[in-house]
Scaffold this motif. Structure first.
Motif, short mmCIF file in Angstrom:
data_model
loop_
_atom_site.label_atom_id
_atom_site.label_comp_id
_atom_site.label_asym_id
_atom_site.label_seq_id
_atom_site.Cartn_x
_atom_site.Cartn_y
_atom_site.Cartn_z
N GLU A 43 37.89 53.33 34.72
CA GLU A 43 38.41 52.43 35.75
C GLU A 43 38.91 53.26 36.93
OE1 GLU A 43 41.16 49.38 34.56
OE2 GLU A 43 40.53 49.50 32.47
N GLU A 125 36.56 46.17 42.92
CA GLU A 125 36.00 44.99 42.24
C GLU A 125 34.51 44.87 42.53
OE1 GLU A 125 36.67 42.25 39.59
OE2 GLU A 125 38.53 42.58 40.71
N MET A 130 36.73 48.07 38.47
CA MET A 130 38.07 47.49 38.28
C MET A 130 38.14 46.89 36.88
SD MET A 130 41.01 46.67 39.90
CE MET A 130 40.83 46.12 41.59
N THR A 132 40.55 46.05 33.16
CA THR A 132 41.74 45.24 32.85
C THR A 132 43.02 45.89 33.34
OG1 THR A 132 40.62 44.38 30.88
CG2 THR A 132 43.01 44.13 31.00
N HIS A 135 43.19 45.95 37.25
CA HIS A 135 43.31 44.57 37.74
C HIS A 135 44.76 44.09 37.61
CE1 HIS A 135 42.07 40.50 38.73
NE2 HIS A 135 42.77 40.07 37.70
N GLN A 139 47.46 43.31 40.69
CA GLN A 139 48.13 42.01 40.72
C GLN A 139 49.64 42.18 40.86
OE1 GLN A 139 46.87 39.90 37.15
NE2 GLN A 139 45.70 38.46 38.40
#
Length: 417
Positions: A43, A125, A130, A132, A135, A139
């Motif tokens: 990631e 993304e 991207m 878990t 992400h 957020q």
């Protein structure tokens, strides 16, 4: 899997280094896919601005990202390693929260960085890098930045000369977005001013500098035009705002030059900001009716008025961030336990299924249902306590007391009762 933030910024590296590791927007997707291709970094997201290049990533091998960054830009690692920082887990989460909230910016509290972080997340993304962890990180980052801006005065006061230049301009013109701005010079202070004025979206920005290549570099960064320094006198009337900061030993904007410009502008007002020491603009210019000339001392008064309030806002913002970092790390820790919880439930379900099958066979054979139920309950109990009992029996010495306390907590036991 651990989270990391790797990069360099205006605090750790000069512009000559920052520009060598910067990513062009159109090349970010390829860069992200190149970084994650070997799966050592599953990631990743890249934030690249004029003041920082940072890679946010999840991995078990953090050194791979630094090696990749140098290799991708065709640099030797030892060329950039003195300027690089690597923040693991807690520090990484705290760092990205501070960046998005404007606490790590060259201009404290500037709002543009949040949009740049959101763009970095969007590009990750789109590139499919991207996962878990990132992400959830982004957020939380956006939520923290919003909370900091809405509950503190981090962006409400002027704390830099560059911000003060925009503030004073807004006193004269209702909207900076209707004005044409000229920057004379291309050093760090002009770069800061350009960043601030760019946030106000003026009608146009132009850079005039003795070294034309440097002017072109700065203009390209902010979508501005360039002007030869020797052509400034003829073009001066086109500009509503002039910001100057050079190392010239004598003024480069004289009274006669400005008088001609004002006459050609038909006495429309001009704002002139002189940030140079010694001055770039002759002091007599300030006596013209249609010119509003501000010096370093004028801007310093505006800055001093905002410092105390902004410093208090920083303390409040840091408290918010510390709290939100703890919350995010708690989520990560809980996420790490999920495989164990699933394995425990699967194990218990397997025991239940085996005992149920045995009970059904006994009932089908005609055995007494009461005895079958008794056997079922005893079988489940014995199998469920077998693991903890064996764990206690096999533990010796000083570890036995801790093992006993652990089992008591797990099963909510109270031996004294």
């Amino acid at each position: 899997m651990q989270l990391y933030a790797l990069g360099l910024n205006h605090h750790t590296a000069p512009l000559s280094i920052r520009e060598r590791v910067a990513f062009r927007p159109e090349g970010l997707e390829q860069a992200l896919q190149d970084l994650t291709r070997a799966r050592k970094v599953p990631e990743a997201a890249i934030l690249s601005t004029c003041n920082r290049t940072e890679v946010y990533f999840a991995t078990e091998e953090p050194q791979h990202a630094a090696d990749w960054l140098a290799r991708f830009h065709a640099l030797a690692l030892d060329e950039i390693s003195p300027y690089l920082y690597t923040h693991p887990q807690r520090e990484a989460v705290r760092h990205v929260f501070r960046v998005a909230s404007g606490l790590d910016s060259m201009v404290l509290g500037e709002p543009q960085i949040l949009g740049q972080v959101k763009e970095a997340a969007r590009r990750a993304e789109d590139a499919g890098t991207m996962g878990t962890l990132l992400h959830k990180l982004f957020q939380n980052t956006f939520a923290v930045a919003k909370e900091v801006r809405s509950t503190t005065a981090i962006g409400a006061n002027i704390v830099s000369m560059a911000a003060a230049a925009v503030h004073l301009t807004e006193r004269i013109f209702e909207r900076v977005s209707d004005q044409h701005v000229l920057f004379i010079g291309a050093g760090e202070m002009i770069e800061l001013c350009a960043a601030h004025f760019a946030g106000a979206q003026p009608k146009s920005m132009t850079v005039a500098n003795r070294t034309e290549t440097r002017a072109a570099e700065l203009a390209d960064r902010f979508g501005a035009q360039t002007l030869r320094l020797d052509a400034m006198g003829e073009a001066l009337s086109r500009f509503d705002v002039v910001v100057s900061c050079t190392a010239a030993p004598l003024p480069i904007v004289g009274l006669g030059m400005v008088e001609r410009a004002v006459k050609m502008r038909r006495h429309r007002p001009m704002v002139m900001v002189d940030l140079a020491v010694p001055r770039d603009i002759e002091p007599e210019v300030g006596k013209l009716d249609d010119v509003f000339l501000y010096t370093v001392d004028d801007l310093a008064q505006v800055v001093d008025a905002g410092l105390e309030s902004r410093q208090q806002a920083v303390l409040e913002a840091e408290e918010i961030i510390t709290s939100r970092v703890d919350g995010f790390l708690h989520w990560m820790q809980a996420r790490d336990v999920v495989p164990t919880i699933r394995a425990l439930r699967s194990h218990a379900e397997g025991l239940r299924h085996a005992e149920l099958e045995r009970a059904l066979r006994l009932l089908a054979r005609g055995d007494d249902p009461q005895q079958v139920l008794e056997a079922l309950s005893h079988g489940l109990t014995n199998k469920l306590v077998h693991g903890p009992t064996r764990y206690l029996n096999q533990t010796e010495g000083e570890q036995l007391a801790e093992a006993s306390r652990l089992v008591q907590r797990l099963f909510n036991l109270h031996p004294d009762d």
